[in-house]
Design a protein around this motif. Sequence first.
Motif, short mmCIF file in Angstrom:
data_model
loop_
_atom_site.label_atom_id
_atom_site.label_comp_id
_atom_site.label_asym_id
_atom_site.label_seq_id
_atom_site.Cartn_x
_atom_site.Cartn_y
_atom_site.Cartn_z
N PRO A 85 137.90 21.89 19.29
CA PRO A 85 137.72 22.75 18.84
C PRO A 85 139.57 23.30 18.68
O PRO A 85 139.41 24.09 17.79
N ARG A 86 140.27 22.61 19.22
CA ARG A 86 141.27 23.43 17.86
C ARG A 86 141.88 22.51 17.02
O ARG A 86 142.61 23.07 15.77
N VAL A 87 141.50 21.48 17.13
CA VAL A 87 141.25 20.70 15.21
C VAL A 87 140.44 21.75 14.80
O VAL A 87 141.02 21.65 13.80
N PHE A 88 139.68 21.87 15.05
CA PHE A 88 138.87 22.76 14.25
C PHE A 88 138.83 23.55 13.74
O PHE A 88 139.15 24.21 12.52
N TYR A 89 140.23 24.56 15.09
CA TYR A 89 140.60 25.77 14.41
C TYR A 89 141.52 26.03 12.89
O TYR A 89 141.84 26.11 12.24
N VAL A 90 142.59 24.54 13.37
CA VAL A 90 143.10 24.47 12.58
C VAL A 90 142.63 23.55 10.72
O VAL A 90 143.10 24.97 10.42
N TRP A 91 141.80 23.33 11.14
CA TRP A 91 141.14 22.68 10.06
C TRP A 91 140.98 24.09 9.39
O TRP A 91 140.95 24.47 8.39
N ARG A 92 139.13 24.92 9.62
CA ARG A 92 138.98 26.90 9.14
C ARG A 92 140.47 26.54 9.02
O ARG A 92 140.48 28.21 8.40
N ALA A 93 141.52 26.99 9.40
CA ALA A 93 142.61 28.13 9.15
C ALA A 93 143.62 27.55 8.09
O ALA A 93 144.08 27.84 6.78
N GLU A 94 143.40 26.56 7.47
CA GLU A 94 144.19 25.83 6.24
C GLU A 94 142.92 25.87 5.28
O GLU A 94 143.45 25.68 4.25
#
Length: 284
Positions: A153-162
């Motif tokens: 989940p935290r990897v996903f949120y960073v990816w989505r924000a980028e």
Amino acid sequence: MRFNDTGDPGAAARGSTEDDGQDLPEDVQNDVDRVADVVAAGFRGPVWQQMAEELYAYTFGRLCAVMRRTDKLMYLTAKSKTPLAMTDEDRATLYRSAPDREHLAILTLNVAMETFPQLLKMGGYDPAHNRGKDGRASHLTSYFYGRCGLVFPRVFYVWRAERTDRFLLHAVRMGDGALAHALGQTGPEPVPEDVGDLCDTLTAMIKRLKPRDHAVWNLTVDGLSQGEIADVLGIKVGDVENARYRLRSQVRTRRRSGELHVPPGVEAEWARTRAQAKARKKAA
């Protein structure tokens, strides 16, 4: 990881099942022994390298596959301290886009692997005591896959924000006259009033689009091809096509209802562009 009297973590790991009177399956016991060996070696050398490669190989394909199924992805990440929340667009992107799934899988594997040696050193992999699904002893690969679910989940949120930041970077206000130029309506004479009105209306429509579609149209007005836009935004050519189609559909609808007037000069330019596109397609 428990140590025996000699301080050998391997001996503790290998003897733990005997102390508990629980026999592990041979392949799981082999995993326990290998973990003891890599801990003793300080996570260096060919044994650790081979183990890391096996974990990556086992988990990469499974992560890519599970991202296409929201229900399975939610199950995988259910025990994470960071709840996973996805929009319809997120789910559609992961379902359609293999490059995005692969990129996310690699990011997740790398983050999970950063702390994995420390977890093994502390005895985190203990199949004799921590049984997996249906009470069965888990293999090391399954244990690592579970760790990936916790960090996803935290990897996903960073990816989505980028991704969003990249879209927003290109979803900026168009330069004065850029749209009129893209419509083939600029020259030594001032832009006619009806063309200016059309440009204002289209600009307003573009500004109301989602950041990705907005960015696609800004880059389209800048003269970039579909392939170039896909490269700049890190999306598929099909996503660029869909973004263009959505705005064109809005334009057609408003023209049919009489809400949008297209001057004859622009109509002629659009007809010329369509004819050129058909000619190129026929020549190919």
